[in-house]
Motif scaffolding. Structure first.
Motif, PDB file in Angstrom:
ATOM      1  N   ARG A 224       0.831  -1.211   0.000  1.00 57.56           N
ATOM      2  CA  ARG A 224       0.000   0.000   0.000  1.00 57.56           C
ATOM      3  C   ARG A 224       0.861   1.255   0.000  1.00 57.56           C
ATOM      4  O   ARG A 224       0.570   2.221  -0.730  1.00 57.56           O
ATOM      5  CB  ARG A 224      -0.901  -0.006   1.238  1.00 57.56           C
ATOM      6  N   ARG A 225       1.944   1.252   0.789  1.00 60.83           N
ATOM      7  CA  ARG A 225       2.811   2.432   0.851  1.00 60.83           C
ATOM      8  C   ARG A 225       3.548   2.657  -0.465  1.00 60.83           C
ATOM      9  O   ARG A 225       3.768   3.805  -0.878  1.00 60.83           O
ATOM     10  CB  ARG A 225       3.809   2.267   2.002  1.00 60.83           C
ATOM     11  N   VAL A 226       3.957   1.564  -1.111  1.00 56.71           N
ATOM     12  CA  VAL A 226       4.627   1.689  -2.415  1.00 56.71           C
ATOM     13  C   VAL A 226       3.674   2.317  -3.420  1.00 56.71           C
ATOM     14  O   VAL A 226       4.050   3.204  -4.203  1.00 56.71           O
ATOM     15  CB  VAL A 226       5.107   0.312  -2.907  1.00 56.71           C
ATOM     16  N   ILE A 227       2.421   1.879  -3.417  1.00 62.11           N
ATOM     17  CA  ILE A 227       1.421   2.405  -4.350  1.00 62.11           C
ATOM     18  C   ILE A 227       1.148   3.878  -4.071  1.00 62.11           C
ATOM     19  O   ILE A 227       1.073   4.699  -5.005  1.00 62.11           O
ATOM     20  CB  ILE A 227       0.120   1.594  -4.238  1.00 62.11           C
ATOM     21  N   GLU A 228       1.018   4.248  -2.792  1.00 64.11           N
ATOM     22  CA  GLU A 228       0.652   5.614  -2.441  1.00 64.11           C
ATOM     23  C   GLU A 228       1.812   6.604  -2.614  1.00 64.11           C
ATOM     24  O   GLU A 228       1.566   7.768  -2.977  1.00 64.11           O
ATOM     25  CB  GLU A 228       0.152   5.660  -0.991  1.00 64.11           C
TER      26      GLU A 228
END
Length: 237
Positions: A224-228
């Motif tokens: 999720r952090r990579v995507i955001e």
């Protein structure tokens, strides 16, 4: 005769009203999905039927609850007698003998006069429900009020079974939804890494997995952090 008729009519009206409340309570037990609510409703209805104050103990694989008509109670809120009776071992029929249970108290002293009462138990697939109603003159077994109380307790056991089953289904559905969401997030993060570094899907997953393990962060959270943020896995943990 003219004096008796109003009293008889009033008694009949009272009995009809009580029967109506009992039927309403039974319907409520069958339909409600709130565990605390069904415990309070059952305690109130059984207490009214037996003309006393009912205290329940309901045991499932996940819960061990006590309740009265006012709602769920901690064991410390119960009288010593109620704790003793509700926690007493069952006899061959699965119900503690009222005469034996009522004769016991927490400190071993003689029971108070009001120790007389009715003890009933009913079990379902997931729940064991026991109720103690302290009354001065317990109804005989097989009396209409005794039978109605047994039926209400059986309704409670079935209701708790249903609620526990529904909760398990909901928990299963929630777990499936989280798994699907995790799959989606990890797939998107892998896609970002594949496009950025021209690596294979296996290599992209290994980068995410290693960042998750090295920093003790859940894989879906790393994804999720990579995507955001668009940052590298090691930079977001």
């Amino acid at each position: 005769m003219s004096v008796l008729r109003p009293a008889t009519a009033a008694t009949d009206a009272h009995d009809c009203a009580a029967a109506a409340r009992t039927r309403a309570a039974a319907r409520h037990l069958v339909r409600s999905e709130d565990l605390e609510e069904v415990l309070a409703v059952a305690a109130a209805a059984i207490g009214e039927v037996l003309a006393g104050e009912a205290v329940l103990r309901v045991r499932t694989t996940q819960h061990d609850l006590h309740a009265s008509a006012s709602g769920v109670l901690p064991p410390s809120a119960l009288s010593a007698l109620a704790r003793t009776v509700l926690g007493s071992p069952a006899d061959v029929d699965g119900v503690a003998a009222p005469s034996e249970a009522a004769s016991a108290s927490a400190d071993g002293s003689a029971p108070p006069r009001e120790a007389a009462g009715v003890l009933l138990e009913s079990s379902g697939g997931h729940a064991t429900c026991r109720v103690w109603v302290g009354v001065t003159k317990p109804p005989r077994e097989g009396a209409p009020e005794h039978t109605v109380a047994e039926l209400l307790l059986h309704c409670l056991a079935q209701s708790v079974d249903r609620i526990v089953t529904v909760d398990k289904v909901r928990q299963t559905e929630a777990n499936l939804e989280r798994a699907v969401e995790s799959h989606r997030l990890v797939g998107q993060a892998m896609g970002i890494l594949i496009e950025r570094h021209r690596i294979t899907s296996e290599e992209a997953f290994e980068v995410l997995r290693r960042a998750s393990q090295d920093h003790n962060v859940k894989l879906r959270e790393v994804a999720r952090r990579v995507i955001e943020t668009g940052a590298e896995p090691d930079e977001v943990v």
